[in-house]
Design a protein around this motif. Structure first.
Motif, PDB file in Angstrom:
ATOM      1  N   LEU A 177      41.534  47.960  46.327  1.00  0.00           N
ATOM      2  CA  LEU A 177      42.632  47.784  47.277  1.00  0.00           C
ATOM      3  C   LEU A 177      42.231  46.833  48.395  1.00  0.00           C
ATOM      4  O   LEU A 177      43.037  45.990  48.830  1.00  0.00           O
ATOM      5  CB  LEU A 177      43.017  49.153  47.851  1.00  0.00           C
ATOM      6  N   ARG A 223      44.195  43.418  49.172  1.00  0.00           N
ATOM      7  CA  ARG A 223      44.742  43.123  50.497  1.00  0.00           C
ATOM      8  C   ARG A 223      44.193  41.802  51.018  1.00  0.00           C
ATOM      9  O   ARG A 223      44.904  41.043  51.686  1.00  0.00           O
ATOM     10  CB  ARG A 223      44.403  44.255  51.464  1.00  0.00           C
ATOM     11  N   GLU A 256      47.524  50.236  45.790  1.00  0.00           N
ATOM     12  CA  GLU A 256      47.904  51.195  46.825  1.00  0.00           C
ATOM     13  C   GLU A 256      48.362  52.509  46.207  1.00  0.00           C
ATOM     14  O   GLU A 256      47.991  53.590  46.666  1.00  0.00           O
ATOM     15  CB  GLU A 256      48.999  50.599  47.705  1.00  0.00           C
TER      16      GLU A 256
END
Length: 408
Positions: A87, A91, A148
């Motif tokens: 994640l 990001r 997510e």
């Protein structure tokens, strides 16, 4: 029997809820009355042992569940760490995408730029590049969303797994305390008796086992194995002791033979509740290790699960290595040697030993390797000296204090 023992019998009966008839008002009881009181005391003591063993097997079952739950919690924690790292990377990629879009922003749409281009073909080729970039950007957004969701799902599962682990830890503590309480009851009763009184109990038990064994063998429950004379339980009066070194009718599988040899090598090691070797064993710890570690055939840890999960077989088909399960709740288990004898870890205070198969009430038998072919030739392992010595109830050298397993 002394008047003190008679008073202890009454106390023990009151403590365990056993109703006894009022004792005759005489200083020295008649032989029949004495035998009745010894029998009542033995019944009470065996009842305390059974309750302790039930608590022990419950503790063992929770311990096994706790081991598996710890492994599952660790697995989820590792998966969550990987998901969070993924994640973080997603990001980062999404952040770079946002910066690129901001830096290359313009008021002209791609279609207007195509119409105003001096070289329309080149602009079209650039459009294909732009399309691929758009797909990559969409993929980045999709991966971010998926990362997510995965991280959130794993976080919830990890929290639930930890909650289950904590609940099992608390249950194990309560069951450990229950075992200690039950063993304390046994300890109190045994500590109140003299050596002579313990000897009387052991002798009474020995005679009872000898009688039960003769009746069991005479009943033909073992089929052709019943032709092997198990004799008196302790091998006295010139009769065969029925050990595995005598004649046996059936042969084990190769795995069963390894399990038998392993169990025989443990003879003389102390019983300790909640353990599975190599220095001490409880009943199911011995049988599970004999099959799982020595024979390479995984079996459940507890006697109840061995009875529940393994293939049941008729007693008249028993062969060395099979497991004999005892009592209505399947709270005790032994490994069959042949000739009507078993090797087992009997009780606290006792050691791994060889006993008649009828030393305890037989519930049935299971076979860990139902597909295993019997060996054509089998040489039973030689039993060490004193393999059948001692009381199954652990009267000799009772190890009263329960071990501290709080760190397990």
């Amino acid at each position: 029997m002394s008047g003190k023992l008679l008073r202890l019998v009454c106390v023990a009966a009151t403590a365990t809820g056993t109703a006894l008839a009022p004792l005759p008002a005489r200083a020295v009881p008649e032989p029949d009355a004495e035998r009745q009181q010894v029998a009542a005391l033995l019944t009470d003591l065996q009842g305390l042992y059974r309750k302790a063993e039930e608590a022990t097997e419950a503790y063992n079952a929770t311990e096994e569940k706790l081991k598996k739950q710890r492994a599952e919690t660790d697995r989820l924690d590792r998966a969550l760490a990987r998901a969070r790292l993924s994640l973080h990377d997603s990001r980062g990629a999404a952040g770079r995408l946002a910066r690129q879009q901001y830096q290359s922003s313009t008021d002209l749409s791609p279609y207007v730029r195509l119409l105003l281009a001096r070289d329309p073909q080149h602009a079209i080729e650039q459009g294909h590049v732009i399309g691929r970039l758009a797909q990559e950007r969409a993929g980045t957004v999709t991966r971010l969303s998926g990362a997510e969701r995965k991280a959130g799902d794993l976080a919830r599962k990890a929290r639930a797994a930890l909650d289950r682990q904590l609940a099992l830890t608390e249950r194990r503590k309560k069951e450990r305390d229950e075992v200690r309480t039950r063993l304390h009851d046994v300890e109190e009763l045994l500590a109140s008796l003299s050596r002579e009184q313990l000897t009387a109990l052991a002798e009474f038990e020995r005679k009872g086992i000898a009688k039960a064994q003769k009746e069991f063998m005479a009943s033909g429950a073992l089929g052709s194995e019943a032709d092997v004379d198990a004799g008196d339980a302790d091998g006295k009066n010139g009769e065969s002791d029925g050990t595995a070194t005598g004649t046996t009718v059936r042969t084990p599988s190769a795995e069963g033979g390894r399990a038998v040899r392993y169990a025989v090598r443990q003879i003389g090691k102390p019983y300790e509740w909640g353990t599975e070797g190599p220095r001490t064993y409880d009943c199911s710890g011995l049988t599970s290790q004999a099959w799982t570690e020595a024979a390479g055939t995984p079996v459940p840890r507890t006697s109840q699960e061995q009875w529940k999960q393994l293939e049941r077989i008729p007693l008249d088909e028993l062969r060395p290595g099979d497991l004999v399960v005892y009592f209505p709740k399947a709270t005790h288990v032994a490994l069959y040697l042949g000739g009507g004898m078993v090797v087992h870890a009997p009780r606290p205070g006792a050691k791994v030993k060889v006993s008649p198969i009828a030393a305890n009430p037989v519930l049935g038998a299971v076979r860990p390797d139902p597909g295993g072919e019997p060996l054509r030739r089998y040489e039973p392992p030689e039993l060490p000296e004193g393999a059948t010595d001692g009381s199954d109830e652990g009267y000799d050298g009772y190890a009263a204090p329960a071990p501290d397993t709080s760190a397990r």
